[in-house]
Design an enzyme around this catalytic site. Structure first.
Site, PDB file in Angstrom:
ATOM      1  N   LYS A 229      44.950 107.852  -3.981  1.00 32.76           N
ATOM      2  CA  LYS A 229      44.746 105.845  -4.749  1.00 32.76           C
ATOM      3  C   LYS A 229      43.022 106.105  -5.305  1.00 32.76           C
ATOM      4  O   LYS A 229      43.373 105.495  -6.087  1.00 32.76           O
ATOM      5  CB  LYS A 229      44.276 105.585  -3.243  1.00 32.76           C
ATOM      6  CG  LYS A 229      45.410 105.517  -2.240  1.00 32.76           C
ATOM      7  CD  LYS A 229      46.657 104.692  -2.280  1.00 32.76           C
ATOM      8  CE  LYS A 229      47.858 104.486  -2.062  1.00 32.76           C
ATOM      9  NZ  LYS A 229      48.716 105.685  -1.973  1.00 32.76           N
TER      10      LYS A 229
ATOM     11  N   GLY B 108      62.784 107.725  -9.794  1.00 29.04           N
ATOM     12  CA  GLY B 108      62.831 107.356  -8.515  1.00 29.04           C
ATOM     13  C   GLY B 108      61.520 106.125  -8.525  1.00 29.04           C
ATOM     14  O   GLY B 108      60.517 106.920  -9.039  1.00 29.04           O
TER      15      GLY B 108
ATOM     16  N   GLY C 127      62.429 110.762  -3.277  1.00 30.31           N
ATOM     17  CA  GLY C 127      62.428 111.536  -1.527  1.00 30.31           C
ATOM     18  C   GLY C 127      61.384 112.923  -1.385  1.00 30.31           C
ATOM     19  O   GLY C 127      60.944 113.825  -1.993  1.00 30.31           O
TER      20      GLY C 127
ATOM     21  N   ALA D 269      52.029 107.935   6.671  1.00 29.80           N
ATOM     22  CA  ALA D 269      51.063 108.186   7.217  1.00 29.80           C
ATOM     23  C   ALA D 269      50.173 107.565   9.202  1.00 29.80           C
ATOM     24  O   ALA D 269      50.501 108.284   9.973  1.00 29.80           O
ATOM     25  CB  ALA D 269      49.846 108.123   6.650  1.00 29.80           C
TER      26      ALA D 269
ATOM     27  N   HIS E  16      39.090  79.453   2.584  1.00 30.11           N
ATOM     28  CA  HIS E  16      39.171  78.881   1.143  1.00 30.11           C
ATOM     29  C   HIS E  16      37.909  79.249   0.377  1.00 30.11           C
ATOM     30  O   HIS E  16      36.643  79.214   1.043  1.00 30.11           O
ATOM     31  CB  HIS E  16      39.878  77.768   1.157  1.00 30.11           C
ATOM     32  CG  HIS E  16      40.312  77.165  -0.566  1.00 30.11           C
ATOM     33  ND1 HIS E  16      40.524  77.405  -1.429  1.00 30.11           N
ATOM     34  CD2 HIS E  16      39.591  76.682  -1.855  1.00 30.11           C
ATOM     35  CE1 HIS E  16      40.834  76.845  -2.313  1.00 30.11           C
ATOM     36  NE2 HIS E  16      39.845  76.490  -2.430  1.00 30.11           N
TER      37      HIS E  16
END
Length: 465
Positions: free
Chosen positions: A50, A180, A271, A319, A444
């Site tokens: 991240k 992948g 994976g 996680a 909004h």
């Protein structure tokens, strides 16, 4: 021999949460970890990835600053090594944070590699070279997983790499093939493409992010094509040959057509494999099925006193799932009556641009189950907040049971949607129906009001499209 109420093997998001919660419940607790505290997620997965993606996002904003009325004098380019250094710094600081939390909660940290001797003893090969045996009333296995390597495309750590090497490359590759398109593959494909690498994704399934709803997958494919990321779906990497420091990648598509791509790096993101070897499962006769430890709803194995959580048990390898399993497991050990994890209401997030977030059934899954459904879709092209932010790619898709109004699924693709999915998870757990959500007032302009708009579409009450 040191004695504990609980020993946890592994300090990832399942392990350290289990240890801390056990200590809070007055158990004398120790945690065994052979590497950095925080496990793969914190050190080599979720968090540093991240951080890289944030750098990519900042760079993309700067590159398009003129569209926001901002001009720069001179040129802007990414400093790849500085980006990587920042990412590693974020991970290191987070790991120190886990160390602090464990110390604060009086959890003993045993640095080494743990192995079950029996249901009450753990042998630890200490990192200082010695070995020591520890005893506990209860033992939780939380050893996590690692990057899966295909037999025909073995990782060498240099030319054919896994996610760990992808986080610390010494220089930015000019070209990359990503095997992948799950969360890891898609996120790193987006990051490297934004940094300037020519990226090709090869996905065996017919569409990108194959676990996601078809409409969400189609949106990500459109966005990736716009960014210049090449995607080959329904295709597989047959072989990779390294010639003159270049990877020659042989690809076969669904029609058996064979082609070749030459690139600097191949990233294997097909994976993960569970870390269950060498931890004493066979010796203790703990049952394993298809690489996963068999447990009940409270994570008890078939051997009394031995428990397992996280990636090594059946369920989503995420996680937040491991952390919640840890709480349920420990609280049951402590004599409490925790609610078992509801695996039908687990959110999933992919931090590409646009982001993906989802929970519940896809439309395809509903059709396969023969459910009578209502479907609503609201595009972010119709969102005032998305237009103002300059990020209009994406949509919200909701699915309800036509007969009961039960919220079956919600699938989002767009800017910051990973921060929006938690509200949907809570609403589904609370049993909120479609009409009840429509009657709720959303602020909004926000991205989140698109959820209400999509529900209104499902019930033919939307006024904004």
């Amino acid at each position: 021999m040191a004695n504990y109420d609980l020993i946890v093997i592994g300090s990832g998001p399942g392990g350290y949460v289990a240890a801390i919660r056990a200590s809070q419940l007055n158990m004398k607790t120790a945690i065994v970890e052979r590497a950095e505290l925080g496990g793969i997620c914190l050190n080599w997965g979720c968090i540093p990835t991240k951080a890289l993606l944030k750098s990519a996002q900042v760079y993309k904003y700067i590159s398009h600053a003129a569209e926001y009325g901002i001009t720069f004098n001179g040129t802007t380019s990414p400093d790849f090594q500085a980006v990587v250094k920042r990412s590693r710094g974020v991970a290191e600081n987070m790991s120190k944070g886990i160390q602090y939390l464990l110390k604060k909660n009086n959890v003993d940290v045993i640095a080494g590699e743990g192995k079950l001797i029996n249901n009450h003893q753990v042998d630890v090969k200490l990192n200082d070279g010695n070995s020591e045996t520890f005893e506990a009333k209860h033992i939780i296995l939380a050893t996590g997983a690692r990057s899966r390597s295909l037999p025909n495309v073995p990782q060498d750590g240099k030319h054919i790499i896994g996610y760990r090497e992808a986080l610390t490359l010494s220089k930015l590759p000019k070209s990359m093939v990503v095997m992948g398109s799950g969360a890891i593959g898609s996120e790193l494909a987006y990051f490297y493409s934004t940094m300037g690498t020519q990226v090709t994704i090869v996905e065996y399934m017919p569409r990108l992010v194959p676990v996601e709803d078809d409409d969400i997958a189609a949106q990500l494919a459109r966005s990736f094509r716009k960014y210049g990321i090449k995607t080959l779906t329904g295709a597989a990497v047959e072989n990779v040959e390294v010639i003159d420091n270049q990877c020659v990648v042989t690809i076969k598509d669904s029609k058996e057509k064979v082609s070749e791509i030459t690139c600097d790096i191949v990233l294997s993101a097909v994976g993960v494999a569970t870390n269950i070897e060498g931890i004493g499962l066979e010796e203790c006769q703990v049952k394993v099925e298809r690489g996963k430890v068999i447990v009940d709803e409270y994570y008890r194995t078939n051997i009394e006193g031995i428990y397992a959580i996280g990636d090594i048990v059946h369920g989503p390898a995420l996680a937040h799932v491991a952390s919640h399993e840890a709480l349920v497991c420990v609280e049951k050990i402590a004599g409490h009556n925790p609610e078992p994890v509801d695996y039908s209401n687990i959110p999933g997030c992919t931090y590409t641009t646009p982001e993906i977030a989802s929970v519940g059934l896809t439309e395809r899954a509903c059709q396969e189950q023969g459910l009578d459904i209502l479907v609503g879709k609201f595009p972010f092209t119709a969102s005032g907040k998305a237009a103002a932010s300059g990020n209009r790619d994406g949509l919200v898709k909701v699915i309800f049971d036509k007969n009961t109004n039960k919220w079956l699924g919600c699938h989002l693709c767009g800017d910051n949607v990973t921060e929006m999915i938690a509200g949907v998870v809570t609403a589904r757990k609370s049993g909120i129906t479609g009409p009840e959500l429509i009657s709720s007032v959303f602020p909004h302009p926000t991205m989140s009001e698109a959820i209400m708009e999509a529900v209104a579409v499902a019930y033919n009450e939307c006024v904004h499209i």
